[in-house]
Design a protein around this motif. Sequence first.
Motif, PDB file in Angstrom:
ATOM      1  N   PRO A 148       0.538  -1.222   0.110  1.00 35.07           N
ATOM      2  CA  PRO A 148       0.035   0.072   0.189  1.00 35.07           C
ATOM      3  C   PRO A 148       0.881   1.276   0.040  1.00 35.07           C
ATOM      4  CG  PRO A 148      -1.110  -1.641   1.399  1.00 35.07           C
ATOM      5  CD  PRO A 148       0.278  -2.094   1.200  1.00 35.07           C
ATOM      6  N   GLU A 149       1.784   1.223   0.808  1.00 33.53           N
ATOM      7  CA  GLU A 149       2.819   2.499   0.556  1.00 33.53           C
ATOM      8  C   GLU A 149       3.242   2.732  -0.743  1.00 33.53           C
ATOM      9  OE1 GLU A 149       3.302   4.848   3.014  1.00 33.53           O
ATOM     10  OE2 GLU A 149       1.772   3.859   4.127  1.00 33.53           O
ATOM     11  N   VAL A 150       3.738   1.862  -1.203  1.00 27.83           N
ATOM     12  CA  VAL A 150       4.293   2.057  -2.590  1.00 27.83           C
ATOM     13  C   VAL A 150       3.039   2.525  -3.546  1.00 27.83           C
ATOM     14  CG1 VAL A 150       5.157   0.593  -4.636  1.00 27.83           C
ATOM     15  CG2 VAL A 150       6.081   0.357  -2.616  1.00 27.83           C
ATOM     16  N   ALA A 151       1.995   1.752  -3.486  1.00 27.85           N
ATOM     17  CA  ALA A 151       0.712   1.979  -4.138  1.00 27.85           C
ATOM     18  C   ALA A 151       0.371   3.427  -4.180  1.00 27.85           C
ATOM     19  CB  ALA A 151      -0.200   1.141  -4.173  1.00 27.85           C
ATOM     20  N   LYS A 152       0.220   3.924  -2.815  1.00 29.24           N
ATOM     21  CA  LYS A 152      -0.181   5.294  -2.606  1.00 29.24           C
ATOM     22  C   LYS A 152       0.986   6.358  -3.406  1.00 29.24           C
ATOM     23  CE  LYS A 152      -0.555   8.243   1.549  1.00 29.24           C
ATOM     24  NZ  LYS A 152      -0.483   8.240   2.825  1.00 29.24           N
ATOM     25  N   ARG A 153       2.258   5.998  -3.299  1.00 29.46           N
ATOM     26  CA  ARG A 153       3.062   6.938  -3.926  1.00 29.46           C
ATOM     27  C   ARG A 153       2.975   6.857  -5.303  1.00 29.46           C
ATOM     28  NH1 ARG A 153       4.603   6.089   1.082  1.00 29.46           N
ATOM     29  NH2 ARG A 153       5.758   7.549   2.401  1.00 29.46           N
ATOM     30  N   ALA A 154       3.329   5.607  -5.849  1.00 22.60           N
ATOM     31  CA  ALA A 154       3.261   5.503  -7.368  1.00 22.60           C
ATOM     32  C   ALA A 154       1.908   5.837  -8.171  1.00 22.60           C
ATOM     33  CB  ALA A 154       3.708   3.999  -7.600  1.00 22.60           C
ATOM     34  N   LEU A 155       1.153   5.287  -7.547  1.00 22.25           N
ATOM     35  CA  LEU A 155      -0.568   5.540  -8.278  1.00 22.25           C
ATOM     36  C   LEU A 155      -0.690   7.193  -8.156  1.00 22.25           C
ATOM     37  CD1 LEU A 155      -2.380   2.411  -7.113  1.00 22.25           C
ATOM     38  CD2 LEU A 155      -1.066   2.917  -9.351  1.00 22.25           C
ATOM     39  N   GLY A 156      -0.184   7.800  -7.125  1.00 27.66           N
ATOM     40  CA  GLY A 156      -0.375   9.268  -7.097  1.00 27.66           C
ATOM     41  C   GLY A 156       0.418   9.898  -8.166  1.00 27.66           C
ATOM     42  N   LEU A 157       1.691   9.529  -8.279  1.00 24.91           N
ATOM     43  CA  LEU A 157       2.482   9.896  -9.289  1.00 24.91           C
ATOM     44  C   LEU A 157       2.006   9.962 -10.745  1.00 24.91           C
ATOM     45  CD1 LEU A 157       4.823  11.509 -10.299  1.00 24.91           C
ATOM     46  CD2 LEU A 157       6.247   9.246 -10.143  1.00 24.91           C
ATOM     47  N   ALA A 158       1.455   8.410 -11.116  1.00 24.35           N
ATOM     48  CA  ALA A 158       0.864   8.264 -12.399  1.00 24.35           C
ATOM     49  C   ALA A 158      -0.293   9.005 -12.488  1.00 24.35           C
ATOM     50  CB  ALA A 158       0.215   6.823 -12.106  1.00 24.35           C
ATOM     51  N   LEU A 159      -1.273   9.278 -11.535  1.00 22.40           N
ATOM     52  CA  LEU A 159      -2.353  10.111 -11.496  1.00 22.40           C
ATOM     53  C   LEU A 159      -2.066  11.638 -12.113  1.00 22.40           C
ATOM     54  CD1 LEU A 159      -5.490  10.739 -11.454  1.00 22.40           C
ATOM     55  CD2 LEU A 159      -5.242  11.274  -9.012  1.00 22.40           C
ATOM     56  N   PHE A 160      -1.042  12.168 -11.362  1.00 19.89           N
ATOM     57  CA  PHE A 160      -0.454  13.429 -11.601  1.00 19.89           C
ATOM     58  C   PHE A 160      -0.120  13.428 -13.125  1.00 19.89           C
ATOM     59  CE2 PHE A 160       3.110  16.370 -12.420  1.00 19.89           C
ATOM     60  CZ  PHE A 160       2.326  17.583 -12.250  1.00 19.89           C
ATOM     61  N   LEU A 161       0.754  12.455 -13.529  1.00 23.37           N
ATOM     62  CA  LEU A 161       1.471  12.590 -14.736  1.00 23.37           C
ATOM     63  C   LEU A 161       0.578  12.272 -15.933  1.00 23.37           C
ATOM     64  CD1 LEU A 161       4.548  10.635 -13.922  1.00 23.37           C
ATOM     65  CD2 LEU A 161       4.383  13.095 -14.596  1.00 23.37           C
ATOM     66  N   ARG A 162      -0.513  11.622 -15.789  1.00 23.20           N
ATOM     67  CA  ARG A 162      -1.738  11.449 -16.710  1.00 23.20           C
ATOM     68  C   ARG A 162      -2.805  12.544 -16.724  1.00 23.20           C
ATOM     69  NH1 ARG A 162      -4.100   7.204 -14.181  1.00 23.20           N
ATOM     70  NH2 ARG A 162      -5.964   8.308 -13.304  1.00 23.20           N
TER      71      ARG A 162
END
Length: 185
Positions: free
Chosen positions: A43-57
Motif C-alpha cells: 500500500p505505501e508503494v501504491a499510494k506514492r506510485a499511483l499518485g504520481l501516475a495520476l498526476f502525470l496522466r
Amino acid sequence: MARVPNVTRESIPENQRASFDEIVQERGEIPTGGPGSVMLNAPEVAKRALGLALFLRTETSLEPRIRELGMLVAARENDCQFIWHAHAPVGRKAGLKDESVDALRDKKDIPGLEDDEAAVVNYGQEFFRTRNVSQETFDAALAQFGVLGLTELTNLMGCYSMLAFNVNAFGVELPEDSPEKPLPV
C-alpha cells in the motif's frame, strides 16, 4: 490469469493498512484490475506510485494527446497489453490519428506525425531500445516541450514503464470488452 490472489485488507501487514484504507476510500473499492490491483499489495508503494501516475496522466503541462502518446510508447515498448488497451482508445479521443496508433501498435513506421508527436515517439523508442537518448533526439524533444515538459514526459514514460512491469510480471488480465486489437508480441 493473475499470479496472485486479489489483495484484501487482511492479506497486507497491519502497519500498511492505513494506506490501504486511504486508497480504497479514494477509489470507492478495492481495485481488482490494472496496476492498482497489484501495487495495493504494498500500500505505501501504491499510494506514492499511483499518485504520481495520476498526476502525470492528468495534470502536467503536456497536452492530453502528447501525454497519451507517451503512455502508448511506454506500453508498446514494454509489450504491455493492459496499458495499451487502457490508453489507445483515450489517445484516439485525445486527437491521435487512428493510423498512427495502429502503426505504433504494429511496430511499423508511423506516417504523418506532427512534429511534437515525432519528438515523443523518437525520444521514447530510442531510450527504450538503447537505454540512452542521443543529443539530437534530446534536443528535438527539448525544442518541442521545453525543460519542464520534457522532464514531465520523461517521468511519464518511466512511470508507465513501472506500471507495465507490474501488470506484465503479475499477469494482470485485460478487460474482456476492449475495443483495441492486441499488441503483436
